[in-house]
Design a protein around this motif. Structure first.
Motif, PDB file in Angstrom:
ATOM      1  N   TYR A 150       0.825  -1.198   0.000  1.00  0.00           N
ATOM      2  CA  TYR A 150       0.000   0.000   0.000  1.00  0.00           C
ATOM      3  C   TYR A 150       0.863   1.254   0.000  1.00  0.00           C
ATOM      4  O   TYR A 150       0.634   2.190  -0.757  1.00  0.00           O
ATOM      5  N   ARG A 151       1.879   1.269   0.854  1.00  0.00           N
ATOM      6  CA  ARG A 151       2.747   2.445   0.932  1.00  0.00           C
ATOM      7  C   ARG A 151       3.548   2.625  -0.347  1.00  0.00           C
ATOM      8  O   ARG A 151       3.786   3.739  -0.781  1.00  0.00           O
ATOM      9  N   SER A 152       3.969   1.528  -0.955  1.00  0.00           N
ATOM     10  CA  SER A 152       4.702   1.597  -2.208  1.00  0.00           C
ATOM     11  C   SER A 152       3.816   2.178  -3.310  1.00  0.00           C
ATOM     12  O   SER A 152       4.255   3.019  -4.090  1.00  0.00           O
ATOM     13  N   ALA A 153       2.576   1.725  -3.365  1.00  0.00           N
ATOM     14  CA  ALA A 153       1.644   2.243  -4.363  1.00  0.00           C
ATOM     15  C   ALA A 153       1.381   3.727  -4.127  1.00  0.00           C
ATOM     16  O   ALA A 153       1.331   4.511  -5.078  1.00  0.00           O
ATOM     17  N   ARG A 177      -4.344   9.099   1.719  1.00  0.00           N
ATOM     18  CA  ARG A 177      -3.684   8.587   2.924  1.00  0.00           C
ATOM     19  C   ARG A 177      -4.702   7.960   3.886  1.00  0.00           C
ATOM     20  O   ARG A 177      -4.440   6.914   4.472  1.00  0.00           O
ATOM     21  N   VAL A 178      -5.854   8.586   4.035  1.00  0.00           N
ATOM     22  CA  VAL A 178      -6.910   8.027   4.890  1.00  0.00           C
ATOM     23  C   VAL A 178      -7.371   6.680   4.335  1.00  0.00           C
ATOM     24  O   VAL A 178      -7.549   5.717   5.090  1.00  0.00           O
ATOM     25  N   ALA A 179      -7.547   6.604   3.031  1.00  0.00           N
ATOM     26  CA  ALA A 179      -7.975   5.350   2.409  1.00  0.00           C
ATOM     27  C   ALA A 179      -6.939   4.247   2.630  1.00  0.00           C
ATOM     28  O   ALA A 179      -7.296   3.100   2.913  1.00  0.00           O
ATOM     29  N   VAL A 180      -5.664   4.580   2.530  1.00  0.00           N
ATOM     30  CA  VAL A 180      -4.601   3.595   2.756  1.00  0.00           C
ATOM     31  C   VAL A 180      -4.626   3.111   4.197  1.00  0.00           C
ATOM     32  O   VAL A 180      -4.551   1.908   4.457  1.00  0.00           O
ATOM     33  N   VAL A 181      -4.746   4.025   5.140  1.00  0.00           N
ATOM     34  CA  VAL A 181      -4.790   3.639   6.556  1.00  0.00           C
ATOM     35  C   VAL A 181      -5.995   2.746   6.832  1.00  0.00           C
ATOM     36  O   VAL A 181      -5.875   1.717   7.506  1.00  0.00           O
TER      37      VAL A 181
END
Length: 75
Positions: free
Chosen positions: A6-9, A28-32
């Protein structure tokens, strides 16, 4: 491992084209939320494994129980 994906994307997306501030915050909210959701699902699944299955994957039952009890927001 998925958190890294996720962080890489996210890093790749931000590196290719700067996002507007609000879009960056929303991303960022969606990733978290996605990471938290995966942690919750995997910890629930871990709690459902019996001692035999845990031995098969090399995890002690006490360690599995401790991990399954952890809140999803803790890494």
């Amino acid at each position: 491992m998925t958190q890294i994906a996720y962080r890489s994307a996210l890093a790749t997306l931000e590196a290719t084209r700067p996002l507007p501030v609000l879009a960056g915050i929303a991303l960022r909210v969606a990733v978290v939320l996605a990471v938290w959701s995966q942690r919750r699902r995997t910890r629930i699944a871990l709690a459902d494994l019996d001692a035999h299955m845990l031995r098969d994957i090399g995890i002690e039952p006490e360690i599995a129980r401790a991990e399954a009890r952890r809140p999803f927001w803790l890494g």
